[in-house]
Design an enzyme around this catalytic site. Sequence first.
Site, PDB file in Angstrom:
ATOM      1  N   HIS A 112      -5.398  14.740  -8.711  1.00 36.67           N
ATOM      2  CA  HIS A 112      -5.670  13.096  -9.024  1.00 36.67           C
ATOM      3  C   HIS A 112      -4.486  12.778 -10.170  1.00 36.67           C
ATOM      4  O   HIS A 112      -4.286  11.861 -10.267  1.00 36.67           O
ATOM      5  CB  HIS A 112      -7.159  12.917  -9.497  1.00 36.67           C
ATOM      6  CG  HIS A 112      -8.097  12.989  -8.374  1.00 36.67           C
ATOM      7  ND1 HIS A 112      -7.959  11.854  -7.483  1.00 36.67           N
ATOM      8  CD2 HIS A 112      -8.969  13.692  -8.071  1.00 36.67           C
ATOM      9  CE1 HIS A 112      -8.908  12.140  -6.652  1.00 36.67           C
ATOM     10  NE2 HIS A 112      -9.583  13.151  -7.186  1.00 36.67           N
TER      11      HIS A 112
ATOM     12  N   GLU B  96      -4.531   2.343  -4.186  1.00 40.70           N
ATOM     13  CA  GLU B  96      -3.161   2.457  -4.137  1.00 40.70           C
ATOM     14  C   GLU B  96      -2.475   1.095  -3.778  1.00 40.70           C
ATOM     15  O   GLU B  96      -1.457   1.229  -3.240  1.00 40.70           O
ATOM     16  CB  GLU B  96      -2.712   3.513  -3.333  1.00 40.70           C
ATOM     17  CG  GLU B  96      -3.086   3.401  -1.743  1.00 40.70           C
ATOM     18  CD  GLU B  96      -4.390   4.008  -1.457  1.00 40.70           C
ATOM     19  OE1 GLU B  96      -4.502   4.377  -0.331  1.00 40.70           O
ATOM     20  OE2 GLU B  96      -5.302   4.158  -2.486  1.00 40.70           O
TER      21      GLU B  96
ATOM     22  N   ASN C 110      -2.759  13.091  -3.523  1.00 43.02           N
ATOM     23  CA  ASN C 110      -3.995  13.280  -4.354  1.00 43.02           C
ATOM     24  C   ASN C 110      -4.323  14.763  -3.856  1.00 43.02           C
ATOM     25  O   ASN C 110      -4.589  15.589  -4.701  1.00 43.02           O
ATOM     26  CB  ASN C 110      -5.010  12.451  -4.128  1.00 43.02           C
ATOM     27  CG  ASN C 110      -5.114  11.136  -5.151  1.00 43.02           C
ATOM     28  OD1 ASN C 110      -4.540  11.225  -6.218  1.00 43.02           O
ATOM     29  ND2 ASN C 110      -5.456  10.023  -4.719  1.00 43.02           N
TER      30      ASN C 110
ATOM     31  N   ASP D 192      -2.154   9.802 -10.055  1.00 48.81           N
ATOM     32  CA  ASP D 192      -2.200   8.921 -11.307  1.00 48.81           C
ATOM     33  C   ASP D 192      -0.655   8.633 -11.708  1.00 48.81           C
ATOM     34  O   ASP D 192      -0.083   7.624 -12.130  1.00 48.81           O
ATOM     35  CB  ASP D 192      -3.020   9.286 -12.497  1.00 48.81           C
ATOM     36  CG  ASP D 192      -4.305   9.087 -12.232  1.00 48.81           C
ATOM     37  OD1 ASP D 192      -4.764   8.592 -11.342  1.00 48.81           O
ATOM     38  OD2 ASP D 192      -5.108   9.540 -13.019  1.00 48.81           O
TER      39      ASP D 192
ATOM     40  N   ASP E 209       0.795  -1.282  -0.115  1.00 51.88           N
ATOM     41  CA  ASP E 209       0.036   0.075  -0.017  1.00 51.88           C
ATOM     42  C   ASP E 209       0.812   1.184   0.043  1.00 51.88           C
ATOM     43  O   ASP E 209       1.578   1.418   1.011  1.00 51.88           O
ATOM     44  CB  ASP E 209      -0.777   0.062   1.099  1.00 51.88           C
ATOM     45  CG  ASP E 209      -2.103   1.078   1.172  1.00 51.88           C
ATOM     46  OD1 ASP E 209      -3.083   0.999   0.605  1.00 51.88           O
ATOM     47  OD2 ASP E 209      -1.612   2.087   1.900  1.00 51.88           O
TER      48      ASP E 209
END
Length: 390
Positions: free
Chosen positions: A283, A313, A278, A287, A270
């Site tokens: 975003h 994630e 974010n 990404d 994770d």
Amino acid sequence: MRAPGTRPPDVPAPGQPTPPPRPGTWLALLLGGDRRTRIRLQQWLIAAMTYIGSSAVLAIDHYFGWLGRNQLMLWVGFAVASQAIFYLALRSGLSTRSRDPALTVSQILVGLLFANWAYLMAGEGRAVALMPMLLLLVFGAFVLHWKKLAVLTTVALAGFGTSVVALQRLRWVHPGAAAQSDLNEDLLYLASLAILLPVAAFLAAQLSRLRSKLRAKSRALASALDEVQRLAEFDELTGLANRRNASHYLAAQHAKAQLDGSGFVVALIDLDNFKHINDTRGHDGGDRALQAFAAAARPLMRGTDLMARWGGEEFLIVMPATSAQGAYDATLRLLERVRTLSGESGSPLSFSAGIASYEAGEPVASTVARADRRMYIAKDAGRSQVCMTG
């Protein structure tokens, strides 16, 4: 027991070529096992059957006294020899060295030669020799471009015109044969061919064009199906396997472990502080971080390992034939590599991971749950570390 909706193994899918004949049959021996060679030889077989039919018609011509026995035997002998040569060239694969592996143009030209030969010697029954000429152009309909068909049509008409001239010359040399036919009949046949051959060529060209369109559509459909398959198995953002793909791989490794006692290790990862990435980078920044992580991890995976985006994630790595310590060391190497991505991704990047080895007899879900629990232990311990106990 077959799963619902599946097709029996001996039934081809719609649009797929018929499977090769079963070994041991005469057709299997004649056509061979290679799919492309088999298709070419099937076309040759149609041509060979046409020669057999033409030989039968010429034999009837001989029975009526319009064709000499020696002429018939010579025609049949050369026809058999020509078809044997074509068969050997196709069956051996020698024809694949040609730009026309099916030898379609060569077979059509040879066919035209034999049709004109039959016309010259068949006497009052010579009109039947015109019929194969129409079939010859259809023979190339599914292979040849319309331009080649147009050239072959011109060659066929020119060849028949030459035969008419040759036949008329023979009549001058042997006046006794003139009673069997005359120039007017020959010119009528020539006019008929001049009308029918272009029509046959046009129809053949239409079939060829339709075949080309079907081929293009089939390629487009195959490409679309490949894309659907890719989207069904891989994550579009990172290019890694998706959860569905990973679940199938886990099930396969679980089945293998039950059969041969082999094991596998699962690492659940994770990314740390991803919400912060974010919130601060947007975003798009998140990404980019996911993509950077995937790009960093991919070169470190073995060919037998599977890395998947498990969700959000979270990432899952399945490592077959690996000890827990080996998986732990490999995940640590990945963590060190990811820590160097801070400048590349725009934000500091690290992850917390849990390692769990499959234990004989347990469900796959239990192995993954144990890795998940250890991942949270790593997070609670301060993140950016790998845990294999607890």
